[in-house]
Design an enzyme around this catalytic site. Sequence first.
Site, PDB file in Angstrom:
ATOM      1  N   GLY A  84     -17.430 -17.989 -61.708  1.00 16.38           N
ATOM      2  CA  GLY A  84     -15.934 -17.792 -61.961  1.00 16.38           C
ATOM      3  C   GLY A  84     -15.645 -18.161 -63.610  1.00 16.38           C
ATOM      4  N   SER A  98     -17.966 -17.461 -65.950  1.00 14.26           N
ATOM      5  CA  SER A  98     -18.471 -16.562 -66.692  1.00 14.26           C
ATOM      6  C   SER A  98     -17.692 -15.827 -67.793  1.00 14.26           C
ATOM      7  CB  SER A  98     -19.357 -15.368 -65.730  1.00 14.26           C
ATOM      8  OG  SER A  98     -20.358 -15.964 -65.134  1.00 14.26           O
ATOM      9  N   GLY A  99     -18.006 -15.590 -68.792  1.00 15.37           N
ATOM     10  CA  GLY A  99     -17.232 -14.937 -69.864  1.00 15.37           C
ATOM     11  C   GLY A  99     -16.257 -15.876 -70.670  1.00 15.37           C
ATOM     12  N   ASP A 133     -25.414 -10.151 -73.449  1.00 19.16           N
ATOM     13  CA  ASP A 133     -24.336 -10.572 -72.244  1.00 19.16           C
ATOM     14  C   ASP A 133     -22.971 -10.703 -73.015  1.00 19.16           C
ATOM     15  OD1 ASP A 133     -23.115 -10.459 -69.827  1.00 19.16           O
ATOM     16  OD2 ASP A 133     -23.913 -12.586 -69.345  1.00 19.16           O
ATOM     17  N   HIS A 148     -21.750  -9.015 -68.014  1.00 19.81           N
ATOM     18  CA  HIS A 148     -21.986  -8.948 -66.559  1.00 19.81           C
ATOM     19  C   HIS A 148     -20.637  -9.024 -65.743  1.00 19.81           C
ATOM     20  CE1 HIS A 148     -21.780 -13.431 -66.825  1.00 19.81           C
ATOM     21  NE2 HIS A 148     -21.632 -13.300 -65.462  1.00 19.81           N
TER      22      HIS A 148
END
Length: 267
Positions: free
Chosen positions: A212, A214-215, A119, A73
């Site tokens: 922020g 995320s990942g 994801d 995402h």
Amino acid sequence: MRSLVVLTCLVATACGCGLPSFPPVLNRVVAGEDVRPHSWPWQVSLQSDSSGRWSHVCGGSLLSSNWVLTAAHCINDRYNYRVELGKHSLSASEEGSMALTAAKIITHEDYNILLSRNDIALIRLSSPVTFSDMIMPACIPDENIVLPNGTPCYVTGWGRLSTDGPLADVLQQALLPVVDHDTCSEPDWWSVLATDKMVCAGGDGITAGCNGDSGGPLNCQNLDGSWDVHGVVSFGSGLGCNVFQKPTVFTKVNSYINWMNTVMTSY
């Protein structure tokens, strides 16, 4: 034993992964805190040019000299991306850090944006990284590892310091105990949104990943002192970053080892 995707190591030092030269200081404080500089050397900042200049959008984990793991995402085909490695402060010029453009980005072919299924994404860097005290690859847990309820893990990132707050300039860490799947999938928790290909952590209403982050990685320590990246920050509650019984949800990395191997040997 843990797998570093295409490499299998009996101990972390054999891969040169998971053992920072500057070990993190693990104060079990409520909410996040500044990390010891370069204590999470696989953490990267994924940046896009969506604003007309390079700016942080997500975190990620360095897997090898030329591959980075992040969330699907985080990727928008309209923009260009680069990865900053070896960073502590995003605003400072830091010796030993580097920025490399993304040569190839592969998001999981079955990524479902509505349900946050699969994801996960991989980024091939434009040139190989030379490892150092500040830049090291992450270790990945073996496929059969399931974290017990309450396992103390740490989320790291430059995400927002609160739901409506600013992005962090200095890398943050926060203790997030694992919530097992049976609990996380209960109706008053995440219900059917939580699958067995996800890891839930937190949910105390105080500490969580935020926009922020995320990942970025969910880091969990092994008995030998080394660290594995068990999760990729995927989603949280739309009501805010710190909602009771709505733990941060991570893509479970060791559910995707075969996919990562296939991608990394095909591109």
